[in-house]
Design a protein around this motif. Structure first.
Motif, PDB file in Angstrom:
ATOM      1  N   ARG A   1       0.815  -1.205   0.000  1.00  0.00           N
ATOM      2  CA  ARG A   1       0.000   0.000   0.000  1.00  0.00           C
ATOM      3  C   ARG A   1       0.855   1.263   0.000  1.00  0.00           C
ATOM      4  N   PHE A   2       2.128   1.149   0.383  1.00  0.00           N
ATOM      5  CA  PHE A   2       3.066   2.263   0.307  1.00  0.00           C
ATOM      6  C   PHE A   2       3.888   2.067  -0.959  1.00  0.00           C
ATOM      7  N   ARG A   3       3.333   2.429  -2.084  1.00  0.00           N
ATOM      8  CA  ARG A   3       3.986   2.152  -3.359  1.00  0.00           C
ATOM      9  C   ARG A   3       5.276   2.953  -3.546  1.00  0.00           C
ATOM     10  N   THR A   4       5.365   4.089  -2.923  1.00  0.00           N
ATOM     11  CA  THR A   4       6.552   4.919  -3.089  1.00  0.00           C
ATOM     12  C   THR A   4       7.222   5.140  -1.732  1.00  0.00           C
ATOM     13  N   LEU A   5       7.639   4.070  -1.106  1.00  0.00           N
ATOM     14  CA  LEU A   5       8.246   4.144   0.229  1.00  0.00           C
ATOM     15  C   LEU A   5       9.499   5.019   0.219  1.00  0.00           C
ATOM     16  N   GLU A   6      10.295   4.937  -0.830  1.00  0.00           N
ATOM     17  CA  GLU A   6      11.508   5.765  -0.901  1.00  0.00           C
ATOM     18  C   GLU A   6      11.151   7.255  -0.880  1.00  0.00           C
TER      19      GLU A   6
ATOM     20  N   ALA B   1      12.152  10.065   2.138  1.00  0.00           N
ATOM     21  CA  ALA B   1      12.803  11.357   1.905  1.00  0.00           C
ATOM     22  C   ALA B   1      11.994  12.504   2.515  1.00  0.00           C
ATOM     23  N   LYS B   2      10.682  12.486   2.350  1.00  0.00           N
ATOM     24  CA  LYS B   2       9.836  13.558   2.883  1.00  0.00           C
ATOM     25  C   LYS B   2       9.835  13.567   4.407  1.00  0.00           C
ATOM     26  N   VAL B   3       9.749  12.384   4.997  1.00  0.00           N
ATOM     27  CA  VAL B   3       9.715  12.296   6.459  1.00  0.00           C
ATOM     28  C   VAL B   3      11.053  12.726   7.053  1.00  0.00           C
ATOM     29  N   ARG B   4      12.159  12.382   6.415  1.00  0.00           N
ATOM     30  CA  ARG B   4      13.476  12.780   6.918  1.00  0.00           C
ATOM     31  C   ARG B   4      13.565  14.308   7.037  1.00  0.00           C
ATOM     32  N   LYS B   5      12.975  15.040   6.087  1.00  0.00           N
ATOM     33  CA  LYS B   5      12.981  16.504   6.149  1.00  0.00           C
ATOM     34  C   LYS B   5      12.171  17.001   7.344  1.00  0.00           C
ATOM     35  N   LEU B   6      11.044  16.375   7.616  1.00  0.00           N
ATOM     36  CA  LEU B   6      10.174  16.806   8.713  1.00  0.00           C
ATOM     37  C   LEU B   6      10.753  16.503  10.086  1.00  0.00           C
ATOM     38  N   THR B   7      11.575  15.468  10.176  1.00  0.00           N
ATOM     39  CA  THR B   7      12.112  15.062  11.477  1.00  0.00           C
ATOM     40  C   THR B   7      13.488  15.642  11.765  1.00  0.00           C
ATOM     41  N   GLY B   8      14.017  16.419  10.833  1.00  0.00           N
ATOM     42  CA  GLY B   8      15.330  17.025  11.047  1.00  0.00           C
ATOM     43  C   GLY B   8      15.292  18.084  12.143  1.00  0.00           C
ATOM     44  N   ARG B   9      16.453  18.550  12.549  1.00  0.00           N
ATOM     45  CA  ARG B   9      16.549  19.569  13.604  1.00  0.00           C
ATOM     46  C   ARG B   9      15.690  20.782  13.246  1.00  0.00           C
ATOM     47  N   GLY B  10      14.803  21.144  14.162  1.00  0.00           N
ATOM     48  CA  GLY B  10      13.912  22.286  13.951  1.00  0.00           C
ATOM     49  C   GLY B  10      12.665  21.946  13.157  1.00  0.00           C
ATOM     50  N   GLY B  11      12.567  20.719  12.646  1.00  0.00           N
ATOM     51  CA  GLY B  11      11.388  20.309  11.888  1.00  0.00           C
ATOM     52  C   GLY B  11      10.207  20.065  12.805  1.00  0.00           C
ATOM     53  N   PRO B  12       9.003  20.072  12.250  1.00  0.00           N
ATOM     54  CA  PRO B  12       7.809  19.899  13.084  1.00  0.00           C
ATOM     55  C   PRO B  12       7.708  18.530  13.763  1.00  0.00           C
ATOM     56  N   LEU B  13       8.444  17.558  13.286  1.00  0.00           N
ATOM     57  CA  LEU B  13       8.396  16.215  13.868  1.00  0.00           C
ATOM     58  C   LEU B  13       9.748  15.810  14.464  1.00  0.00           C
ATOM     59  N   GLU B  14      10.536  16.784  14.910  1.00  0.00           N
ATOM     60  CA  GLU B  14      11.889  16.449  15.387  1.00  0.00           C
ATOM     61  C   GLU B  14      11.885  15.579  16.634  1.00  0.00           C
ATOM     62  N   SER B  15      10.762  15.488  17.353  1.00  0.00           N
ATOM     63  CA  SER B  15      10.717  14.646  18.557  1.00  0.00           C
ATOM     64  C   SER B  15      10.460  13.178  18.223  1.00  0.00           C
ATOM     65  N   LEU B  16      10.444  12.844  16.943  1.00  0.00           N
ATOM     66  CA  LEU B  16      10.204  11.473  16.517  1.00  0.00           C
ATOM     67  C   LEU B  16      11.477  10.869  15.921  1.00  0.00           C
ATOM     68  N   GLU B  17      11.801   9.664  16.371  1.00  0.00           N
ATOM     69  CA  GLU B  17      12.883   8.884  15.755  1.00  0.00           C
ATOM     70  C   GLU B  17      12.200   7.874  14.843  1.00  0.00           C
ATOM     71  N   ILE B  18      12.207   8.139  13.550  1.00  0.00           N
ATOM     72  CA  ILE B  18      11.443   7.310  12.621  1.00  0.00           C
ATOM     73  C   ILE B  18      12.360   6.317  11.925  1.00  0.00           C
ATOM     74  N   ASN B  19      11.954   5.047  11.984  1.00  0.00           N
ATOM     75  CA  ASN B  19      12.650   3.971  11.280  1.00  0.00           C
ATOM     76  C   ASN B  19      11.691   3.353  10.279  1.00  0.00           C
ATOM     77  N   PHE B  20      12.220   2.956   9.150  1.00  0.00           N
ATOM     78  CA  PHE B  20      11.413   2.336   8.108  1.00  0.00           C
ATOM     79  C   PHE B  20      11.733   0.851   8.055  1.00  0.00           C
ATOM     80  N   VAL B  21      10.686   0.047   8.039  1.00  0.00           N
ATOM     81  CA  VAL B  21      10.828  -1.400   8.081  1.00  0.00           C
ATOM     82  C   VAL B  21      10.066  -1.995   6.904  1.00  0.00           C
TER      83      VAL B  21
END
Length: 145
Positions: free
Chosen positions: A68-73, A77-97
């Motif tokens: 269902r996630f046809r474009t996981l890559e 990339a989009k999530v990495r930008k959001l979780t970077g320093r100062g990003g709106p999701l920086e309090s999340l450590e996101i791993n892809f499985v």
């Protein structure tokens, strides 16, 4: 276990291990069937049961890829930008499985080893997946995840 009990009915427990109902009345604290099952599976893999999910950031997020996630890559990339320093999701450590990826996914934690699967799920505070078999690991998530 010598026998396994699965429910059937309006909770769709006949299709998956609905952690609220199907494993011999998981809502009954005296039985505590879901926790007992989870503990037994972890121990069968030589692992301790997972500690409760974190209540303070950073929160460990596992995004489970599936068809269902046809474009996981692209999502990575989009999530990495959001979780970077100062990003709106920086309090999340996101791993892809990707439990069984059709092709190599560069950021995937997948090794093909069930014990490693349990280690990943046991270290998850937030589990994200599309509907289907990607949610089958829900039974093994830590309390509060």
């Amino acid at each position: 276990f010598e026998e396994m009990v699965m429910g059937a009915g309006v909770t769709a427990a006949k299709l998956d291990f609905n952690v609220n109902m199907s494993l011999a009345a998981c809502r009954d604290p005296a039985l505590d069937a879901c926790r007992a099952f989870r503990t037994r599976v972890y121990r069968s893999q030589g692992l301790p049961p997972p500690p409760p999910a974190r209540r303070e950031p950073p929160f460990r997020v596992s995004v489970v890829g599936n068809k269902r996630f046809r474009t996981l890559e692209t999502l990575v990339a989009k999530v990495r930008k959001l979780t970077g320093r100062g990003g709106p999701l920086e309090s999340l450590e996101i791993n892809f499985v990707a439990w069984s990826p059709p092709k190599k996914i560069s950021d995937s934690m997948q090794t093909g080893n069930f014990t490693r699967h349990m280690e990943i799920i046991g270290a998850t505070d937030v589990h994200v997946s599309g509907g289907g078999t990607g949610q089958m690991y829900q039974t093994f998530l830590p309390d509060g995840a």
